[in-house]
Design a protein around this motif. Structure first.
Motif, PDB file in Angstrom:
ATOM      1  N   THR A   1       0.592  -1.263   0.385  1.00  0.00           N
ATOM      2  CA  THR A   1      -0.091  -0.038   0.449  1.00  0.00           C
ATOM      3  C   THR A   1       0.929   1.566   0.166  1.00  0.00           C
ATOM      4  O   THR A   1       2.023   1.325  -0.509  1.00  0.00           O
ATOM      5  CB  THR A   1      -1.302   0.266   1.385  1.00  0.00           C
ATOM      6  N   ALA A   2       0.195   2.275  -0.134  1.00  0.00           N
ATOM      7  CA  ALA A   2       1.353   4.101  -0.538  1.00  0.00           C
ATOM      8  C   ALA A   2       1.432   3.747   1.284  1.00  0.00           C
ATOM      9  O   ALA A   2       0.765   4.081   1.913  1.00  0.00           O
ATOM     10  CB  ALA A   2       0.153   5.300  -0.608  1.00  0.00           C
ATOM     11  N   GLY A   3       2.904   4.192   1.905  1.00  0.00           N
ATOM     12  CA  GLY A   3       3.339   4.306   2.585  1.00  0.00           C
ATOM     13  C   GLY A   3       3.834   5.259   3.054  1.00  0.00           C
ATOM     14  O   GLY A   3       5.203   5.503   1.706  1.00  0.00           O
ATOM     15  N   PRO A   4       4.414   6.291   4.648  1.00  0.00           N
ATOM     16  CA  PRO A   4       5.690   7.248   4.322  1.00  0.00           C
ATOM     17  C   PRO A   4       6.474   5.692   4.909  1.00  0.00           C
ATOM     18  O   PRO A   4       6.857   5.186   5.151  1.00  0.00           O
ATOM     19  CB  PRO A   4       5.518   7.936   5.558  1.00  0.00           C
ATOM     20  N   ARG A   5       8.086   6.310   4.398  1.00  0.00           N
ATOM     21  CA  ARG A   5       9.712   6.048   4.358  1.00  0.00           C
ATOM     22  C   ARG A   5       9.664   6.179   6.403  1.00  0.00           C
ATOM     23  O   ARG A   5      10.583   6.160   6.489  1.00  0.00           O
ATOM     24  CB  ARG A   5      10.592   6.476   3.172  1.00  0.00           C
ATOM     25  N   TYR A   6       9.410   7.304   7.118  1.00  0.00           N
ATOM     26  CA  TYR A   6       9.250   7.287   7.250  1.00  0.00           C
ATOM     27  C   TYR A   6      11.249   7.999   8.131  1.00  0.00           C
ATOM     28  O   TYR A   6      11.503   7.619   8.936  1.00  0.00           O
ATOM     29  CB  TYR A   6       8.734   6.480   9.139  1.00  0.00           C
ATOM     30  N   THR A   7      11.454   9.439   7.458  1.00  0.00           N
ATOM     31  CA  THR A   7      12.656   9.943   7.487  1.00  0.00           C
ATOM     32  C   THR A   7      12.524  11.132   8.245  1.00  0.00           C
ATOM     33  O   THR A   7      13.208  11.243   9.000  1.00  0.00           O
ATOM     34  CB  THR A   7      12.953  10.484   6.165  1.00  0.00           C
ATOM     35  N   SER A   8      11.480  10.923   8.694  1.00  0.00           N
ATOM     36  CA  SER A   8      10.743  12.033   9.737  1.00  0.00           C
ATOM     37  C   SER A   8       8.958  12.106  10.287  1.00  0.00           C
ATOM     38  O   SER A   8       8.342  10.800   9.691  1.00  0.00           O
ATOM     39  CB  SER A   8      10.406  13.540   9.070  1.00  0.00           C
ATOM     40  N   TYR A   9       9.051  11.616  11.624  1.00  0.00           N
ATOM     41  CA  TYR A   9       7.601  11.959  11.606  1.00  0.00           C
ATOM     42  C   TYR A   9       7.270  13.405  12.867  1.00  0.00           C
ATOM     43  O   TYR A   9       8.131  12.959  13.871  1.00  0.00           O
ATOM     44  CB  TYR A   9       7.139  10.971  12.557  1.00  0.00           C
ATOM     45  N   PRO A  10       6.054  13.984  12.527  1.00  0.00           N
ATOM     46  CA  PRO A  10       5.743  13.861  11.755  1.00  0.00           C
ATOM     47  C   PRO A  10       5.704  13.530  10.477  1.00  0.00           C
ATOM     48  O   PRO A  10       7.345  14.738  10.232  1.00  0.00           O
ATOM     49  CB  PRO A  10       4.273  15.178  11.970  1.00  0.00           C
ATOM     50  N   THR A  11       5.230  13.143   9.749  1.00  0.00           N
ATOM     51  CA  THR A  11       6.010  12.895   7.458  1.00  0.00           C
ATOM     52  C   THR A  11       5.538  14.705   7.317  1.00  0.00           C
ATOM     53  O   THR A  11       4.873  14.896   7.301  1.00  0.00           O
ATOM     54  CB  THR A  11       5.631  12.141   6.723  1.00  0.00           C
ATOM     55  N   ALA A  12       6.578  14.851   6.326  1.00  0.00           N
ATOM     56  CA  ALA A  12       6.826  16.431   6.019  1.00  0.00           C
ATOM     57  C   ALA A  12       5.478  16.438   5.079  1.00  0.00           C
ATOM     58  O   ALA A  12       4.868  18.118   5.637  1.00  0.00           O
ATOM     59  CB  ALA A  12       7.201  16.259   4.667  1.00  0.00           C
ATOM     60  N   PRO A  13       4.582  16.004   4.552  1.00  0.00           N
ATOM     61  CA  PRO A  13       3.246  16.516   4.068  1.00  0.00           C
ATOM     62  C   PRO A  13       2.346  17.119   5.103  1.00  0.00           C
ATOM     63  O   PRO A  13       1.669  18.294   5.293  1.00  0.00           O
ATOM     64  CB  PRO A  13       2.691  15.239   3.633  1.00  0.00           C
ATOM     65  N   GLU A  14       2.253  16.818   6.620  1.00  0.00           N
ATOM     66  CA  GLU A  14       1.775  17.656   7.910  1.00  0.00           C
ATOM     67  C   GLU A  14       2.672  18.870   8.067  1.00  0.00           C
ATOM     68  O   GLU A  14       1.716  19.518   8.876  1.00  0.00           O
ATOM     69  CB  GLU A  14       2.026  16.384   9.190  1.00  0.00           C
ATOM     70  N   TRP A  15       4.170  19.284   7.782  1.00  0.00           N
ATOM     71  CA  TRP A  15       4.113  20.487   8.154  1.00  0.00           C
ATOM     72  C   TRP A  15       3.801  21.641   7.313  1.00  0.00           C
ATOM     73  O   TRP A  15       2.927  21.524   6.805  1.00  0.00           O
ATOM     74  CB  TRP A  15       6.046  20.635   7.260  1.00  0.00           C
TER      75      TRP A  15
ATOM     76  N   ARG B   1      18.595   7.632  13.176  1.00  0.00           N
ATOM     77  CA  ARG B   1      18.173   7.781  11.790  1.00  0.00           C
ATOM     78  C   ARG B   1      17.933   8.950  12.187  1.00  0.00           C
ATOM     79  O   ARG B   1      17.118   9.641  12.749  1.00  0.00           O
ATOM     80  CB  ARG B   1      16.961   6.414  11.310  1.00  0.00           C
ATOM     81  N   ASN B   2      18.446   9.874  10.980  1.00  0.00           N
ATOM     82  CA  ASN B   2      17.807  11.249  10.499  1.00  0.00           C
ATOM     83  C   ASN B   2      17.549  11.240   9.184  1.00  0.00           C
ATOM     84  O   ASN B   2      18.042   9.957   8.376  1.00  0.00           O
ATOM     85  CB  ASN B   2      18.140  11.627  11.401  1.00  0.00           C
ATOM     86  N   PHE B   3      17.366  12.261   9.387  1.00  0.00           N
ATOM     87  CA  PHE B   3      17.130  12.618   7.455  1.00  0.00           C
ATOM     88  C   PHE B   3      18.796  12.613   6.885  1.00  0.00           C
ATOM     89  O   PHE B   3      18.827  12.272   5.175  1.00  0.00           O
ATOM     90  CB  PHE B   3      17.192  14.277   7.292  1.00  0.00           C
ATOM     91  N   MET B   4      19.825  12.118   7.372  1.00  0.00           N
ATOM     92  CA  MET B   4      21.270  11.427   6.740  1.00  0.00           C
ATOM     93  C   MET B   4      20.827   9.822   5.952  1.00  0.00           C
ATOM     94  O   MET B   4      21.751   9.388   6.226  1.00  0.00           O
ATOM     95  CB  MET B   4      22.196  11.605   7.399  1.00  0.00           C
ATOM     96  N   GLY B   5      20.025   9.440   7.279  1.00  0.00           N
ATOM     97  CA  GLY B   5      19.890   7.622   6.683  1.00  0.00           C
ATOM     98  C   GLY B   5      20.559   7.152   8.564  1.00  0.00           C
ATOM     99  O   GLY B   5      20.186   8.157   9.778  1.00  0.00           O
ATOM    100  N   TYR B   6      21.532   5.971   8.404  1.00  0.00           N
ATOM    101  CA  TYR B   6      21.523   5.938  10.029  1.00  0.00           C
ATOM    102  C   TYR B   6      22.734   5.928  10.246  1.00  0.00           C
ATOM    103  O   TYR B   6      23.251   6.465   9.608  1.00  0.00           O
ATOM    104  CB  TYR B   6      21.155   4.081   9.553  1.00  0.00           C
ATOM    105  N   THR B   7      22.069   6.186  11.312  1.00  0.00           N
ATOM    106  CA  THR B   7      23.596   7.090  12.610  1.00  0.00           C
ATOM    107  C   THR B   7      24.068   6.013  14.340  1.00  0.00           C
ATOM    108  O   THR B   7      22.752   5.959  14.427  1.00  0.00           O
ATOM    109  CB  THR B   7      23.707   8.029  12.566  1.00  0.00           C
ATOM    110  N   THR B   8      25.465   6.044  14.261  1.00  0.00           N
ATOM    111  CA  THR B   8      25.453   5.447  15.107  1.00  0.00           C
ATOM    112  C   THR B   8      26.032   6.665  16.039  1.00  0.00           C
ATOM    113  O   THR B   8      26.360   6.504  17.464  1.00  0.00           O
ATOM    114  CB  THR B   8      26.492   4.591  15.262  1.00  0.00           C
TER     115      THR B   8
END
Ligand code: SF4
Length: 465
Positions: free
Chosen positions: A19-33, A315-322
């Motif tokens: 189904t259509a769904g976000p990739r969750y690089t952020s929550y709330p996702t960008a359409p909510e901003w 995880r942030n906008f740059m990807g997975y991070t330690t």
């Protein structure tokens, strides 16, 4: 190590969950901003962040949007141009933005632990331009000695002089797009990148002493099939990158018009895509990689693997991070800052960004302040995506809530997903199964409080498979 056949998703579940769904690089996702943010809101959230997170380190992202040539699969915010005066104007604006934002931080208390440059093509810049951008950051921020400093390379446009410059500046990680080595696929997506070129560039990066070399692959591209992609994997495994990102191509021509250049008839079906992904998981696990989060693979001694094992991966906008808990401050057009209680995004378009920096202080265009409930759900979704595990007690203690009572509706909604083998529901934790790891977005969507409020017609996300 888990046997790779645990990761197989039966066809009936594929139909049910695709189904259509976000990739969750952020929550709330960008359409909510919200649109309509400007300097006042941008400075206000910076000040709040400084007041509330005075001792939290920083991560910095710089967006360098320029490319020489368009790849038809591209989902990034980029601009194909040969106009050098535009690039110079952009770098002037970037330096001004870095200067204005940097003045808002107490640098002694907020060292920079991570820098990442993405694009576009960061190596579109000439060596002196690369140095200019890096010095703009390092002369104004307090970059930690052991900071992780990385950028995205495009092998077809990266010279030896650029690599040497980057190493001298302090970059210690590089990642590069490969997508697929098959000539027919490369032709169809307008990105010609011979294997030998990529192999030699990676060898040179290692010779120069970059700590980590990562590659991006993509499945779901036109003309891809099992045999062809396995041949690409054979070549990639011969190179043995430290990390491999294996992205699902999102065909969204309604959002990215240039994707219309890809014929839908040439795309693999969802079932074929999933089989390619499953085959790739099997091959990568067989040769010792660990499967991280939704679409990353890392060698067992890589920090990502160790962090996932210790359940400390983020995880942030740059990807997975330690990297330790840090707030992300981003520069350049379309870049997104993630400041714990707020997201902000700059003007998307290069010219608009330059104009904004010229006529006001910041280029903030949109953003969102996060409620306590947003932050709670963001943590749960992050735990799912990064650690495949939610410790109910830890979440409850951090946010001052009773987990089961707060998420009674969500836990009930997870029951069918548990019955389908995507998630294990235990009294004290949630645990993503191997099958659930492939359908992570579907599990995370249960915790998204905004999805149901948005009509399906407005959910312009890509498909989860
Ligand atoms: S080089 Fe990267 S950013 Fe530029 S068009 Fe290709 S995929 Fe997009």
């Amino acid at each position: 190590m888990r046997p790779s056949n645990e990761f197989k998703v039966p066809r009936d579940l594929l139909d049910k969950y695709n189904t259509a769904g976000p990739r969750y690089t952020s929550y709330p996702t960008a359409p909510e901003w919200q649109d309509g943010w400007g300097d006042a809101e941008g400075f206000e959230v910076l000040a709040q962040n400084n007041a509330e997170r005075a001792d939290v380190p920083l991560s910095l992202y710089v967006h360098l949007p320029f490319c020489h040539k368009l790849c038809f699969f591209c989902g990034c915010n980029m601009l194909v141009t040969q106009k050098q005066d535009l690039v110079t104007s952009y770098l002037d604006a970037l330096e001004l933005e870095i200067d204005r934002v940097s003045r808002r931080f107490d640098h002694a208390r907020r060292p920079v632990v991570q820098i990442h440059w993405g694009g576009g093509t960061p190596t579109y810049l000439k060596p002196d331009q690369l140095a200019r951008v890096f010095n703009a950051l390092s002369s104004r921020f307090n970059v930690a000695q052991d900071a992780e400093i990385s950028l995205e390379l495009h092998p077809a446009v990266t010279s030896d002089e650029q690599l040497v410059t980057l190493k001298q500046l302090g970059f210690n990680r590089v990642s590069m797009g490969i997508q697929d080595f098959d000539a027919k696929v490369q032709q169809a997506v307008n990105r010609i990148q011979p294997y030998e070129l990529t192999r030699d560039l990676i060898a040179r990066c290692r010779e120069l002493g970059f700590d980590s070399v990562n590659t991006d692959l993509m499945y779901g591209l036109p003309h891809q099939g099992l045999a062809g992609f396995e041949a690409t994997l054979d070549l990639v495994l011969g190179i043995r990158p430290d990390r491999i990102a294996l992205f699902n191509y999102a065909h969204v021509p309604w959002l990215k018009k240039h994707m219309e250049a890809i014929k839908e008839a040439d795309l693999p079906t969802p079932d074929e895509k999933l089989r390619i992904f499953e085959m790739a998981i099997g091959r990568l696990l067989d040769v010792g990689y660990r499967y991280i989060g939704m679409d990353h693979f890392a060698l067992p001694d890589d920090e990502l693997s160790r962090a996932q094992e210790a359940r400390t991966l983020r995880r942030n906008f740059m990807g997975y991070t330690t990297c330790a808990d840090s707030d992300l401050i981003a520069f350049g057009c379309s870049s997104i800052s993630d400041m714990d209680r707020a997201y902000t995004q700059n003007e998307r378009n290069v010219q608009d960004y330059i104009a904004a920096i010229g006529s006001r202080e910041l280029a903030t265009k949109r953003g969102m302040r996060l409620s306590d409930d947003d932050r709670l759900r963001r943590d749960v979704i992050n735990d799912l995506f990064c650690n495949l595990y939610v410790d109910k007690q830890a979440v409850a203690a951090k946010h001052g809530v009773a987990f089961d009572a707060t998420f009674a509706k969500e836990l009930a909604a997870l029951a069918p997903l548990a019955a389908d083998g995507l998630v294990e529901l235990a009294p004290d934790h949630l645990h993503i199964t191997p099958r659930g790891q492939i359908l992570l977005r579907n599990v995370a969507m249960v915790f998204d409080a905004y999805l149901d409020k948005r009509p399906a017609s407005e959910r312009r996300f890509s498909k989860t498979v």
